[in-house]
Design a protein around this motif. Structure first.
Motif, PDB file in Angstrom:
ATOM      1  N   UNK A 169     -14.098  -4.037   1.567  1.00  0.00           N
ATOM      2  CA  UNK A 169     -13.186  -4.145   0.427  1.00  0.00           C
ATOM      3  C   UNK A 169     -11.900  -4.886   0.764  1.00  0.00           C
ATOM      4  N   UNK A 170     -11.438  -5.665  -0.226  1.00  0.00           N
ATOM      5  CA  UNK A 170     -10.169  -6.353  -0.072  1.00  0.00           C
ATOM      6  C   UNK A 170      -9.191  -5.812  -1.093  1.00  0.00           C
ATOM      7  N   UNK A 171      -7.970  -6.191  -0.930  1.00  0.00           N
ATOM      8  CA  UNK A 171      -6.930  -5.698  -1.827  1.00  0.00           C
ATOM      9  C   UNK A 171      -7.242  -6.114  -3.271  1.00  0.00           C
ATOM     10  N   UNK A 172      -7.877  -7.268  -3.414  1.00  0.00           N
ATOM     11  CA  UNK A 172      -8.236  -7.767  -4.729  1.00  0.00           C
ATOM     12  C   UNK A 172      -9.227  -6.817  -5.432  1.00  0.00           C
TER      13      UNK A 172
ATOM     14  N   UNK B 268      -7.137  -1.905 -12.327  1.00  0.00           N
ATOM     15  CA  UNK B 268      -6.546  -2.660 -13.428  1.00  0.00           C
ATOM     16  C   UNK B 268      -5.077  -2.993 -13.214  1.00  0.00           C
ATOM     17  N   UNK B 269      -4.762  -3.384 -12.022  1.00  0.00           N
ATOM     18  CA  UNK B 269      -3.396  -3.802 -11.712  1.00  0.00           C
ATOM     19  C   UNK B 269      -3.472  -5.095 -10.909  1.00  0.00           C
ATOM     20  N   UNK B 270      -2.314  -5.649 -10.558  1.00  0.00           N
ATOM     21  CA  UNK B 270      -2.305  -6.865  -9.741  1.00  0.00           C
ATOM     22  C   UNK B 270      -2.346  -6.490  -8.266  1.00  0.00           C
ATOM     23  N   UNK B 271      -2.721  -7.447  -7.437  1.00  0.00           N
ATOM     24  CA  UNK B 271      -2.746  -7.186  -5.999  1.00  0.00           C
ATOM     25  C   UNK B 271      -1.340  -6.859  -5.491  1.00  0.00           C
ATOM     26  N   UNK B 272      -0.351  -7.439  -6.146  1.00  0.00           N
ATOM     27  CA  UNK B 272       1.031  -7.173  -5.731  1.00  0.00           C
ATOM     28  C   UNK B 272       1.339  -5.687  -5.809  1.00  0.00           C
ATOM     29  N   UNK B 273       0.893  -5.086  -6.878  1.00  0.00           N
ATOM     30  CA  UNK B 273       1.160  -3.646  -7.061  1.00  0.00           C
ATOM     31  C   UNK B 273       0.425  -2.818  -6.017  1.00  0.00           C
ATOM     32  N   UNK B 274      -0.813  -3.179  -5.748  1.00  0.00           N
ATOM     33  CA  UNK B 274      -1.554  -2.460  -4.706  1.00  0.00           C
ATOM     34  C   UNK B 274      -0.826  -2.589  -3.374  1.00  0.00           C
ATOM     35  N   UNK B 275      -0.407  -3.791  -3.080  1.00  0.00           N
ATOM     36  CA  UNK B 275       0.318  -4.030  -1.839  1.00  0.00           C
ATOM     37  C   UNK B 275       1.560  -3.161  -1.759  1.00  0.00           C
ATOM     38  N   UNK B 276       2.249  -3.035  -2.888  1.00  0.00           N
ATOM     39  CA  UNK B 276       3.471  -2.205  -2.907  1.00  0.00           C
ATOM     40  C   UNK B 276       3.141  -0.745  -2.616  1.00  0.00           C
ATOM     41  N   UNK B 277       2.055  -0.292  -3.178  1.00  0.00           N
ATOM     42  CA  UNK B 277       1.649   1.094  -2.918  1.00  0.00           C
ATOM     43  C   UNK B 277       1.322   1.273  -1.433  1.00  0.00           C
ATOM     44  N   UNK B 278       0.605   0.293  -0.908  1.00  0.00           N
ATOM     45  CA  UNK B 278       0.223   0.329   0.497  1.00  0.00           C
ATOM     46  C   UNK B 278       1.445   0.397   1.411  1.00  0.00           C
ATOM     47  N   UNK B 279       2.486  -0.288   0.985  1.00  0.00           N
ATOM     48  CA  UNK B 279       3.663  -0.365   1.835  1.00  0.00           C
ATOM     49  C   UNK B 279       4.781   0.565   1.384  1.00  0.00           C
ATOM     50  N   UNK B 280       4.401   1.575   0.622  1.00  0.00           N
ATOM     51  CA  UNK B 280       5.355   2.614   0.244  1.00  0.00           C
ATOM     52  C   UNK B 280       6.582   2.090  -0.472  1.00  0.00           C
ATOM     53  N   UNK B 281       6.384   1.044  -1.231  1.00  0.00           N
ATOM     54  CA  UNK B 281       7.522   0.515  -1.967  1.00  0.00           C
ATOM     55  C   UNK B 281       7.935   1.536  -3.030  1.00  0.00           C
ATOM     56  N   UNK B 282       9.215   1.609  -3.309  1.00  0.00           N
ATOM     57  CA  UNK B 282       9.677   2.606  -4.271  1.00  0.00           C
ATOM     58  C   UNK B 282       9.558   2.110  -5.711  1.00  0.00           C
ATOM     59  N   UNK B 283       9.417   0.797  -5.865  1.00  0.00           N
ATOM     60  CA  UNK B 283       9.391   0.298  -7.237  1.00  0.00           C
ATOM     61  C   UNK B 283       7.985   0.268  -7.849  1.00  0.00           C
ATOM     62  N   UNK B 284       7.292   1.390  -7.731  1.00  0.00           N
ATOM     63  CA  UNK B 284       6.005   1.550  -8.418  1.00  0.00           C
ATOM     64  C   UNK B 284       6.075   2.910  -9.119  1.00  0.00           C
ATOM     65  N   UNK B 285       5.658   2.932 -10.379  1.00  0.00           N
ATOM     66  CA  UNK B 285       5.721   4.203 -11.100  1.00  0.00           C
ATOM     67  C   UNK B 285       4.744   5.187 -10.474  1.00  0.00           C
ATOM     68  N   UNK B 286       5.108   6.437 -10.524  1.00  0.00           N
ATOM     69  CA  UNK B 286       4.295   7.469  -9.900  1.00  0.00           C
ATOM     70  C   UNK B 286       2.874   7.453 -10.450  1.00  0.00           C
ATOM     71  N   UNK B 287       2.799   7.225 -11.749  1.00  0.00           N
ATOM     72  CA  UNK B 287       1.499   7.197 -12.422  1.00  0.00           C
ATOM     73  C   UNK B 287       0.602   6.113 -11.839  1.00  0.00           C
ATOM     74  N   UNK B 288       1.133   4.882 -11.796  1.00  0.00           N
ATOM     75  CA  UNK B 288       0.371   3.757 -11.241  1.00  0.00           C
ATOM     76  C   UNK B 288       0.009   4.036  -9.790  1.00  0.00           C
TER      77      UNK B 288
END
Lengths: 330, 330
Positions: A3-6, A13-33
């Motif tokens: 599997x890839x991030x894509x 149903x999100x962009x790879x950018x958002x997945x990447x943010x989750x992976x890297x513990x970014x704070x600017x992702x809603x808890x739900x997403x």
DNA sequence: CTGAAAGCGCTTACAG
DNA sequence: CTGAAAGCGCTTACAG
């Protein structure tokens, strides 16, 4: 294949950018997403490709220790293994990796230069540091992260060193405590920092504790050590204590004197496995701790944190080679 | 900062594709263009970014050896170091890299699974193989390159093993040659492949050479070995030769019997450093060779070449523990 | 908070 | 024999 991030992005149903943010513990992702994505990541046990991540981030999370071959003997002493164990204790606990390599012949600076250019490692731990070491010159010039085990005269680098001065001091103090009055110190060769530091410790103990100490130079050589004892014996052996700058020298002395039925307390340095076996009192440098600290320091350095040099304390290990004399003196 | 392929291309007035072809020894570049590019590459000592190359090629040129901690003791015996030395001899000679790691607690399969997914290494060398090993199951399922040191009952993998059968045979043969008539074999515990193989070698020598051999199980334990000798002594010690499945057991036996002034030829197994020191005859497994072959094999496997399992021959090391008996028997 | 897009430094199939 | 372009699998500045 894997599997890839894509793929994760598509399923969530999100962009790879958002997945990447989750992976890297970014704070600017809603808890739900975040939860939605996390669930999918866990379900498929997705793990990012560290090579791709490394290419983007310019950091691999991999460090290196290079053993240079000296006379064919590499990685065959307990020093190397204990050191490696300490290094690995740190790296493995942090999910970081260590490349171990040996460099046999050819230009050392070139080897390191190629390693830097290949971008595979984030930093080095240098062993067997020498005066005006070409690796130091190169790495300083390139501003590449590294820490040195031991010191030289320049110390234009961050190092982790054993406290050889205090170690030697402890050895003499121990001999003094078991009532030795006249001590023979068999030193390593001058020019080697370790030898000079241990001699400094001996001199310092001599001054502080008021014991009589003669110094001879065994140069870490077993035969030379025996030669020294032989020539002393010609004039009559007056010492009631011996301290050697290495266990191998100490063991050579022990064996030689035992052959002549001369019994004298003796202390070595290094705590090699043989010493436990033959009951030789010695100084243990805590090499595992040195390795651990070196790993931690180079990691901090590579991450841009402040780092400082450290001196790791040694420990006196009392064994039969000195303990058996305690009663005799009473 | 450092030069990229694009910079070289610009300086040579060619495309990056052409520079890449020169770098990878492609034949479809004119000699003229090639020379022009080579000159620039050499002038600036350009080395490609191995991380970027790895991402494209899906190969890193990095392999891994993972030490699992067993009772806190890891990487502290000469086996590990000699093995590593052999492995590094191969990899360093080929410009390949080795990641060494320790895995303390937690799921082993998960550790390997994460390593595979992270795409950092091209293959593994597995140590301490067990029956129905979960690593084998995982790696076979993922079709990921690996080779095993040693064997188990299944052997559904490529392995490099020491010839324990022949090694044990050699030990008995040596005892027979120095005129031993009745030999005591102190075995390791059954269930461990190495023990079973060595016992097979002993039995085979017994049959071929017609020597009398009794087998006891010391289970690689020094105390247990001494217990065995004690209980034999009660009935009277009739052996004129001893073979032990490890040097540590052999040394324990040697020390115990010497304390009772019983002199008997003795052979160990492993050739640990202590054995040279105390003059114990033993079997050397050529661990360096095993490591080297394992590295070579996994590398070939990762490159899609045919690979086969290997059995590395051992060597009898004759020392005082048997040699000193030669004259007595004459 | 989220996405489209650029880019990390290479290799390689495709076209010419 | 050579080049333009796509793409390896990520991250992150930018815009909204």
């Amino acid at each position: 294949m894997s599997l890839k991030i894509k793929d994760i992005a598509k399923m969530a149903n999100v962009s790879v950018a958002t997945v990447s943010r989750v992976l890297n513990d970014s704070d600017k992702v809603s808890l739900e997403t975040k939860n939605k994505i996390m669930k999918i990541i866990q379900k498929y046990d997705y793990k990012p490709d560290r090579i791709a991540t490394s290419l983007r981030r310019k950091k691999t999370g991999i460090y290196a220790v290079i053993f240079s071959v000296k006379g064919g003997k590499v990685l065959e002493d307990t020093y190397s293994t204990k050191f490696l164990k300490g290094v690995l204790n740190y790296f493995s606990s942090k999910g970081l990796k260590l490349i171990v390599d040996i460099h046999e012949n050819g230009n050392v600076a070139e080897y390191y230069s190629n390693m830097i250019k290949s971008k595979v490692v984030d930093g080095f731990i240098l062993l067997d540091i020498r005066k005006n070491d070409e690796r130091v010159n190169l790495l300083n010039k390139e501003k590449f992260p590294y820490v040195v085990i031991g010191r030289n005269d320049e110390n234009n680098f961050v190092y982790i060193d054993s406290d050889n001065v205090a170690g030697a001091y402890m050895a003499i103090k121990h001999l003094k405590q078991i009532k030795c009055k006249k001590i023979l110190y068999i030193s390593g060769d001058m020019g080697i920092p370790v030898s000079e530091q241990r001699l400094t410790g001996v001199k310092s103990a001599q001054k502080d504790l008021g014991v009589e100490i003669d110094v001879e130079f065994g140069d870490f050589d077993e035969e030379k050590t025996v030669e020294i004892l032989k020539s002393i014996l010609k004039k009559g052996f007056e010492y009631d204590g011996i301290f050697c700058a290495s266990d191998t020298m100490a063991y050579a002395a022990m064996k030689f004197l035992k052959g002549l039925n001369i019994e004298v307390p003796i202390v070595g340095y290094d705590n090699i496995p043989l010493s436990e076996f033959v009951g030789l009192s010695t100084i243990d440098q805590n090499i595992i701790k040195i390795g651990y600290s070196a790993a931690q320091t180079v990691d901090n350095m590579a991450k841009g944190k402040e780092t400082i040099s450290m001196v790791v304390p040694s420990k006196l290990i009392k064994r039969q080679s000195t303990l058996s004399f305690i009663q005799k003196h009473i």
